[in-house]
Design an enzyme around this catalytic site. Structure first.
Site, PDB file in Angstrom:
ATOM      1  N   LYS A   1     102.808 121.848 -27.104  1.00 37.91           N
ATOM      2  CA  LYS A   1     101.828 122.925 -27.320  1.00 37.91           C
ATOM      3  C   LYS A   1     100.713 122.875 -26.273  1.00 37.91           C
ATOM      4  O   LYS A   1     100.278 123.907 -25.774  1.00 37.91           O
ATOM      5  CB  LYS A   1     101.199 122.827 -28.727  1.00 37.91           C
ATOM      6  CG  LYS A   1     102.194 122.976 -29.859  1.00 37.91           C
ATOM      7  CD  LYS A   1     101.504 123.058 -31.202  1.00 37.91           C
ATOM      8  CE  LYS A   1     100.782 121.795 -31.609  1.00 37.91           C
ATOM      9  NZ  LYS A   1     101.670 120.634 -31.858  1.00 37.91           N
TER      10      LYS A   1
ATOM     11  N   ARG B   1      96.518 123.563 -39.567  1.00 30.94           N
ATOM     12  CA  ARG B   1      97.599 122.610 -39.839  1.00 30.94           C
ATOM     13  C   ARG B   1      97.924 122.543 -41.321  1.00 30.94           C
ATOM     14  O   ARG B   1      98.832 121.804 -41.708  1.00 30.94           O
ATOM     15  CB  ARG B   1      97.172 121.215 -39.372  1.00 30.94           C
ATOM     16  CG  ARG B   1      97.725 120.782 -38.019  1.00 30.94           C
ATOM     17  CD  ARG B   1      97.162 119.405 -37.728  1.00 30.94           C
ATOM     18  NE  ARG B   1      97.908 118.627 -36.794  1.00 30.94           N
ATOM     19  CZ  ARG B   1      97.594 118.487 -35.507  1.00 30.94           C
ATOM     20  NH1 ARG B   1      96.578 119.147 -35.010  1.00 30.94           N
ATOM     21  NH2 ARG B   1      98.299 117.691 -34.739  1.00 30.94           N
TER      22      ARG B   1
ATOM     23  N   ARG C   1     104.199 109.575 -23.317  1.00 31.06           N
ATOM     24  CA  ARG C   1     102.989 110.287 -22.865  1.00 31.06           C
ATOM     25  C   ARG C   1     101.868 109.305 -22.516  1.00 31.06           C
ATOM     26  O   ARG C   1     101.650 108.320 -23.196  1.00 31.06           O
ATOM     27  CB  ARG C   1     102.529 111.228 -23.984  1.00 31.06           C
ATOM     28  CG  ARG C   1     101.266 111.989 -23.646  1.00 31.06           C
ATOM     29  CD  ARG C   1     101.108 113.189 -24.503  1.00 31.06           C
ATOM     30  NE  ARG C   1     100.843 112.881 -25.905  1.00 31.06           N
ATOM     31  CZ  ARG C   1     100.678 113.804 -26.832  1.00 31.06           C
ATOM     32  NH1 ARG C   1     100.791 115.077 -26.527  1.00 31.06           N
ATOM     33  NH2 ARG C   1     100.438 113.465 -28.073  1.00 31.06           N
TER      34      ARG C   1
ATOM     35  N   ARG D   1      97.608 107.268 -26.038  1.00 30.18           N
ATOM     36  CA  ARG D   1      96.818 107.625 -27.217  1.00 30.18           C
ATOM     37  C   ARG D   1      97.206 106.696 -28.354  1.00 30.18           C
ATOM     38  O   ARG D   1      98.395 106.433 -28.543  1.00 30.18           O
ATOM     39  CB  ARG D   1      97.122 109.080 -27.629  1.00 30.18           C
ATOM     40  CG  ARG D   1      96.375 110.104 -26.821  1.00 30.18           C
ATOM     41  CD  ARG D   1      96.827 111.507 -27.072  1.00 30.18           C
ATOM     42  NE  ARG D   1      97.036 111.885 -28.474  1.00 30.18           N
ATOM     43  CZ  ARG D   1      97.277 113.129 -28.879  1.00 30.18           C
ATOM     44  NH1 ARG D   1      97.339 114.114 -27.999  1.00 30.18           N
ATOM     45  NH2 ARG D   1      97.466 113.408 -30.145  1.00 30.18           N
TER      46      ARG D   1
ATOM     47  N   ARG E   1     102.669 111.021 -38.169  1.00 27.14           N
ATOM     48  CA  ARG E   1     102.353 112.392 -37.719  1.00 27.14           C
ATOM     49  C   ARG E   1     103.517 113.338 -38.000  1.00 27.14           C
ATOM     50  O   ARG E   1     103.311 114.480 -38.404  1.00 27.14           O
ATOM     51  CB  ARG E   1     102.036 112.377 -36.220  1.00 27.14           C
ATOM     52  CG  ARG E   1     100.705 111.727 -35.927  1.00 27.14           C
ATOM     53  CD  ARG E   1     100.575 111.398 -34.467  1.00 27.14           C
ATOM     54  NE  ARG E   1     100.364 112.563 -33.631  1.00 27.14           N
ATOM     55  CZ  ARG E   1     100.556 112.571 -32.323  1.00 27.14           C
ATOM     56  NH1 ARG E   1     100.974 111.487 -31.693  1.00 27.14           N
ATOM     57  NH2 ARG E   1     100.320 113.655 -31.628  1.00 27.14           N
TER      58      ARG E   1
HETATM   59  P1  AMP Z   1      96.652 116.824 -31.710  1.00 33.23           P
HETATM   60  O1  AMP Z   1      95.973 116.525 -30.413  1.00 33.23           O
HETATM   61  O2  AMP Z   1      96.660 118.277 -32.058  1.00 33.23           O
HETATM   62  O3  AMP Z   1      97.990 116.155 -31.838  1.00 33.23           O
HETATM   63  O4  AMP Z   1      95.726 116.162 -32.850  1.00 33.23           O
HETATM   64  C1  AMP Z   1      95.523 114.769 -32.887  1.00 33.23           C
HETATM   65  C2  AMP Z   1      95.113 114.342 -34.288  1.00 33.23           C
HETATM   66  O5  AMP Z   1      93.881 114.971 -34.650  1.00 33.23           O
HETATM   67  C3  AMP Z   1      96.064 114.732 -35.401  1.00 33.23           C
HETATM   68  O6  AMP Z   1      97.152 113.827 -35.542  1.00 33.23           O
HETATM   69  C4  AMP Z   1      95.135 114.682 -36.618  1.00 33.23           C
HETATM   70  O7  AMP Z   1      94.836 113.343 -36.979  1.00 33.23           O
HETATM   71  C5  AMP Z   1      93.857 115.282 -36.053  1.00 33.23           C
HETATM   72  N1  AMP Z   1      93.813 116.750 -36.182  1.00 33.23           N
HETATM   73  C6  AMP Z   1      93.745 117.652 -35.174  1.00 33.23           C
HETATM   74  N2  AMP Z   1      93.708 118.902 -35.656  1.00 33.23           N
HETATM   75  C7  AMP Z   1      93.756 118.791 -37.005  1.00 33.23           C
HETATM   76  C8  AMP Z   1      93.777 119.742 -38.076  1.00 33.23           C
HETATM   77  N3  AMP Z   1      93.741 121.059 -37.839  1.00 33.23           N
HETATM   78  N4  AMP Z   1      93.836 119.259 -39.359  1.00 33.23           N
HETATM   79  C9  AMP Z   1      93.890 117.948 -39.607  1.00 33.23           C
HETATM   80  N5  AMP Z   1      93.888 117.002 -38.648  1.00 33.23           N
HETATM   81  C10 AMP Z   1      93.820 117.407 -37.356  1.00 33.23           C
END
Ligand code: AMP
Length: 248
Positions: free
Chosen positions: A40, A117, A156, A189, A200
């Site tokens: 994404k 989400r 990554r 990360r 996740r």
């Molecule tokens: P991402 O970079 O989108 O993979 O987000 C990294 C982490 O941030 C996720 O695994 C969640 O722990 C948290 N996170 C990001 N966006 C959300 C969301 N909309 N709702 C809940 N947790 C989130």
């Protein structure tokens, strides 16, 4: 313009972007849906270049907060969840995005990456947009099997300074272990470690995958196979958006 000043989004509060996006063509309002590792973020960067809309990642907001000096107790607890791969509670996420609501009204449009989400977040987003007299144009549902997702996530590496993203096999840095942009040492990360990846993917299946039904019912869902090269995936998306744009 190929990138966007995201100061207002990343910092929230009174922060403002130095450069307002130019008013060019249509302002697209798009959600990027799909499991972690599906690409994404890469698609958001390509779509920004193609459509001008600003890439708004909630994960980037949380990582920026982690790198900042002061975090209140709710955010500190949320960052612990991020590191373990768990979702941050809706109450915290809704406050984080609500504080940045102006970005949803940006005249350049937006590409939401990682939000919503959960169903609660999707309902809140619809309400905020409706209050501004706008709505989503499309929800892009990127699809890839779990084995490919795990391979993408575990290879990554990111730059902790400028957030550039690399992959050990598919997009290695020019000099091993160093960022091409700012030469900082690349890191993995914490939530790309194997235990957190499993958490996740489970969180996605349980909380986020059901959103496809919500958006399908509202006629917004576009299924995008995400197995090819990033530019092929982009081309598929742009074809669909062009067809939709000509109908709108
Ligand atoms: P991402 O970079 O989108 O993979 O987000 C990294 C982490 O941030 C996720 O695994 C969640 O722990 C948290 N996170 C990001 N966006 C959300 C969301 N909309 N709702 C809940 N947790 C989130």
């Amino acid at each position: 313009m190929t990138t966007r000043d995201r100061t207002a989004w990343l910092q929230g509060g009174d922060a403002r972007c130095a450069h307002a996006p130019p008013r060019v063509g249509r302002a697209w309002r798009i959600v990027l849906l799909g499991p972690p590792g599906v690409g994404k973020g890469a698609q958001a960067r390509l779509l920004t270049r193609a459509l001008g809309a600003c890439p708004l990642s909630t994960g980037d907001v949380l990582r920026t907060a982690r790198n900042g000096r002061s975090t209140g107790p709710a955010l500190a607890e949320a960052l612990g969840r991020v590191a373990r791969g768990e979702l941050v509670p809706d109450l915290v996420m809704l406050e984080v995005v609500h504080e940045r609501r102006q970005c949803l009204d940006c005249r350049g449009g937006f590409l939401l990456d990682g939000f919503p989400r959960t169903l609660g977040q999707a309902v809140a987003l619809d309400a905020w947009l409706a209050a501004s007299g706008t709505e989503l144009d499309a929800v892009l549902d990127y699809q890839l099997d779990d084995a490919a997702l795990v391979a993408r996530l575990s290879g990554r590496r990111i730059c902790p300074r400028c957030q550039a993203v690399f992959h050990l096999q598919h997009h290695p840095p020019r000099r091993a272990g160093l960022c091409d942009e700012c030469e900082s040492e690349l890191v993995q990360r914490p939530d790309d470690e194997p235990a957190a990846i499993a958490v996740r993917l489970r969180a996605f299946a349980e909380a986020t995958a059901p959103l496809t039904g919500y958006y399908r019912e509202r006629g917004r869902l576009v299924a995008i196979p995400a197995g090819g090269a990033p530019t092929e995936i982009l081309a598929h998306t742009l074809d669909w958006l062009a067809a939709r744009g000509s109908r709108a």
